[in-house]
Scaffold this motif. Structure first.
Motif, PDB file in Angstrom:
ATOM      1  N   LEU A   1       0.843  -1.189   0.000  1.00  0.00           N
ATOM      2  CA  LEU A   1       0.000   0.000   0.000  1.00  0.00           C
ATOM      3  C   LEU A   1       0.878   1.239   0.000  1.00  0.00           C
ATOM      4  O   LEU A   1       1.787   1.367   0.816  1.00  0.00           O
ATOM      5  CB  LEU A   1      -0.902  -0.014   1.235  1.00  0.00           C
ATOM      6  N   VAL A   2       0.593   2.143  -0.922  1.00  0.00           N
ATOM      7  CA  VAL A   2       1.376   3.363  -1.066  1.00  0.00           C
ATOM      8  C   VAL A   2       0.652   4.565  -0.479  1.00  0.00           C
ATOM      9  O   VAL A   2       1.246   5.369   0.238  1.00  0.00           O
ATOM     10  CB  VAL A   2       1.697   3.617  -2.551  1.00  0.00           C
ATOM     11  N   ALA A   3      -0.639   4.679  -0.800  1.00  0.00           N
ATOM     12  CA  ALA A   3      -1.378   5.866  -0.382  1.00  0.00           C
ATOM     13  C   ALA A   3      -2.857   5.557  -0.283  1.00  0.00           C
ATOM     14  O   ALA A   3      -3.377   4.689  -0.997  1.00  0.00           O
ATOM     15  CB  ALA A   3      -1.147   7.019  -1.356  1.00  0.00           C
ATOM     16  N   PHE A   4      -3.529   6.294   0.573  1.00  0.00           N
ATOM     17  CA  PHE A   4      -4.950   6.108   0.877  1.00  0.00           C
ATOM     18  C   PHE A   4      -5.611   7.475   0.968  1.00  0.00           C
ATOM     19  O   PHE A   4      -5.017   8.433   1.464  1.00  0.00           O
ATOM     20  CB  PHE A   4      -5.057   5.382   2.218  1.00  0.00           C
ATOM     21  N   ILE A   5      -6.857   7.535   0.491  1.00  0.00           N
ATOM     22  CA  ILE A   5      -7.611   8.775   0.624  1.00  0.00           C
ATOM     23  C   ILE A   5      -9.053   8.421   0.954  1.00  0.00           C
ATOM     24  O   ILE A   5      -9.631   7.495   0.362  1.00  0.00           O
ATOM     25  CB  ILE A   5      -7.506   9.637  -0.669  1.00  0.00           C
ATOM     26  N   THR A   6      -9.645   9.144   1.891  1.00  0.00           N
ATOM     27  CA  THR A   6     -11.031   8.893   2.258  1.00  0.00           C
ATOM     28  C   THR A   6     -11.980   9.339   1.157  1.00  0.00           C
ATOM     29  O   THR A   6     -11.580  10.036   0.209  1.00  0.00           O
ATOM     30  CB  THR A   6     -11.372   9.606   3.568  1.00  0.00           C
ATOM     31  N   ASN A   7     -13.238   8.960   1.296  1.00  0.00           N
ATOM     32  CA  ASN A   7     -14.186   9.212   0.213  1.00  0.00           C
ATOM     33  C   ASN A   7     -14.348  10.695  -0.097  1.00  0.00           C
ATOM     34  O   ASN A   7     -14.505  11.081  -1.261  1.00  0.00           O
ATOM     35  CB  ASN A   7     -15.541   8.577   0.521  1.00  0.00           C
TER      36      ASN A   7
ATOM     37  N   HIS B   1       5.533   5.020   4.668  1.00  0.00           N
ATOM     38  CA  HIS B   1       6.657   5.814   5.154  1.00  0.00           C
ATOM     39  C   HIS B   1       7.656   6.100   4.037  1.00  0.00           C
ATOM     40  O   HIS B   1       8.241   7.188   3.972  1.00  0.00           O
ATOM     41  CB  HIS B   1       7.351   5.065   6.290  1.00  0.00           C
ATOM     42  N   SER B   2       7.801   5.149   3.134  1.00  0.00           N
ATOM     43  CA  SER B   2       8.812   5.274   2.079  1.00  0.00           C
ATOM     44  C   SER B   2       8.494   6.366   1.066  1.00  0.00           C
ATOM     45  O   SER B   2       9.379   6.799   0.326  1.00  0.00           O
ATOM     46  CB  SER B   2       8.983   3.940   1.355  1.00  0.00           C
ATOM     47  N   VAL B   3       7.234   6.820   1.008  1.00  0.00           N
ATOM     48  CA  VAL B   3       6.861   7.825   0.015  1.00  0.00           C
ATOM     49  C   VAL B   3       6.373   9.124   0.630  1.00  0.00           C
ATOM     50  O   VAL B   3       6.145  10.103  -0.087  1.00  0.00           O
ATOM     51  CB  VAL B   3       5.780   7.286  -0.953  1.00  0.00           C
ATOM     52  N   GLU B   4       6.216   9.143   1.945  1.00  0.00           N
ATOM     53  CA  GLU B   4       5.676  10.324   2.605  1.00  0.00           C
ATOM     54  C   GLU B   4       6.565  11.542   2.345  1.00  0.00           C
ATOM     55  O   GLU B   4       7.781  11.469   2.431  1.00  0.00           O
ATOM     56  CB  GLU B   4       5.552  10.075   4.107  1.00  0.00           C
ATOM     57  N   GLY B   5       5.903  12.643   1.978  1.00  0.00           N
ATOM     58  CA  GLY B   5       6.634  13.852   1.651  1.00  0.00           C
ATOM     59  C   GLY B   5       7.011  13.977   0.192  1.00  0.00           C
ATOM     60  O   GLY B   5       7.413  15.050  -0.263  1.00  0.00           O
ATOM     61  N   ARG B   6       6.889  12.866  -0.551  1.00  0.00           N
ATOM     62  CA  ARG B   6       7.213  12.884  -1.989  1.00  0.00           C
ATOM     63  C   ARG B   6       5.979  12.633  -2.854  1.00  0.00           C
ATOM     64  O   ARG B   6       5.890  13.147  -3.966  1.00  0.00           O
ATOM     65  CB  ARG B   6       8.265  11.825  -2.302  1.00  0.00           C
TER      66      ARG B   6
ATOM     67  N   MET C   1       3.753  11.987  -7.961  1.00  0.00           N
ATOM     68  CA  MET C   1       4.978  11.399  -7.439  1.00  0.00           C
ATOM     69  C   MET C   1       6.149  12.305  -7.793  1.00  0.00           C
ATOM     70  O   MET C   1       6.418  12.528  -8.984  1.00  0.00           O
ATOM     71  CB  MET C   1       5.185  10.003  -8.028  1.00  0.00           C
ATOM     72  N   ASN C   2       6.800  12.816  -6.790  1.00  0.00           N
ATOM     73  CA  ASN C   2       7.936  13.716  -6.977  1.00  0.00           C
ATOM     74  C   ASN C   2       9.210  13.094  -6.408  1.00  0.00           C
ATOM     75  O   ASN C   2       9.156  12.172  -5.594  1.00  0.00           O
ATOM     76  CB  ASN C   2       7.674  15.053  -6.280  1.00  0.00           C
ATOM     77  N   ASN C   3      10.336  13.609  -6.870  1.00  0.00           N
ATOM     78  CA  ASN C   3      11.642  13.162  -6.378  1.00  0.00           C
ATOM     79  C   ASN C   3      11.757  11.634  -6.419  1.00  0.00           C
ATOM     80  O   ASN C   3      12.136  10.988  -5.443  1.00  0.00           O
ATOM     81  CB  ASN C   3      11.874  13.678  -4.963  1.00  0.00           C
ATOM     82  N   LEU C   4      11.422  11.098  -7.559  1.00  0.00           N
ATOM     83  CA  LEU C   4      11.406   9.645  -7.708  1.00  0.00           C
ATOM     84  C   LEU C   4      12.808   9.056  -7.624  1.00  0.00           C
ATOM     85  O   LEU C   4      13.796   9.681  -8.058  1.00  0.00           O
ATOM     86  CB  LEU C   4      10.752   9.272  -9.033  1.00  0.00           C
ATOM     87  N   THR C   5      12.875   7.858  -7.084  1.00  0.00           N
ATOM     88  CA  THR C   5      14.126   7.117  -6.973  1.00  0.00           C
ATOM     89  C   THR C   5      13.963   5.755  -7.642  1.00  0.00           C
ATOM     90  O   THR C   5      12.828   5.306  -7.869  1.00  0.00           O
ATOM     91  CB  THR C   5      14.516   6.905  -5.508  1.00  0.00           C
ATOM     92  N   PRO C   6      15.062   5.080  -7.945  1.00  0.00           N
ATOM     93  CA  PRO C   6      14.939   3.747  -8.556  1.00  0.00           C
ATOM     94  C   PRO C   6      14.123   2.776  -7.701  1.00  0.00           C
ATOM     95  O   PRO C   6      13.506   1.845  -8.245  1.00  0.00           O
ATOM     96  CB  PRO C   6      16.397   3.293  -8.682  1.00  0.00           C
ATOM     97  N   GLU C   7      14.085   3.002  -6.392  1.00  0.00           N
ATOM     98  CA  GLU C   7      13.299   2.127  -5.504  1.00  0.00           C
ATOM     99  C   GLU C   7      11.800   2.291  -5.702  1.00  0.00           C
ATOM    100  O   GLU C   7      11.014   1.492  -5.192  1.00  0.00           O
ATOM    101  CB  GLU C   7      13.663   2.393  -4.048  1.00  0.00           C
TER     102      GLU C   7
END
Length: 116
Positions: free
Chosen positions: A47-53, A62-67, A83-89
């Protein structure tokens, strides 16, 4: 029936940005929370991100927070992942998801590759 269709993936250099989109149909979109997941080769889907209805609450891995930023447009039945400041991960197939009446529904996914 529920249908989710992702778009916006592609090849991007480290430090770059992409915006993923997910078009939803077949259900009353504004009633349901939405999620973005991703699956990298050889790894489990996460799971990367969640948004309520209503869009008032969002949560991130945690790995993507802030980006990464998840958003939605209930008038257009769309959910987005900026998605900003992307990394190979971050290289993975990204999936849109909705949980409806105990069933998980997925799109076909969109490939994001971060490489120089």
């Amino acid at each position: 029936q529920v249908h989710l269709e992702e778009s916006g993936g592609g090849l991007v250099q480290p430090g770059g940005s992409l915006r993923l989109s997910c078009a939803a149909s077949g259900f009353t979109f504004r009633y349901y929370a939405m999620r973005w997941y991703r699956q990298a080769p050889g790894k489990e889907r996460e799971l990367v991100a969640f948004i309520t209805n209503g869009g008032g609450t969002t949560n991130y891995a945690h790995s993507v927070e802030g980006r990464f930023t998840i958003s939605r447009d209930n008038m257009k039945n769309m959910v987005y992942l900026q998605m900003n400041n992307l990394t190979p991960e971050d290289t993975a197939v990204y999936y849109c998801n909705v949980l409806q009446l105990g069933n998980m529904y997925w799109g076909q996914g969109t490939q994001v590759t971060v490489s120089s």
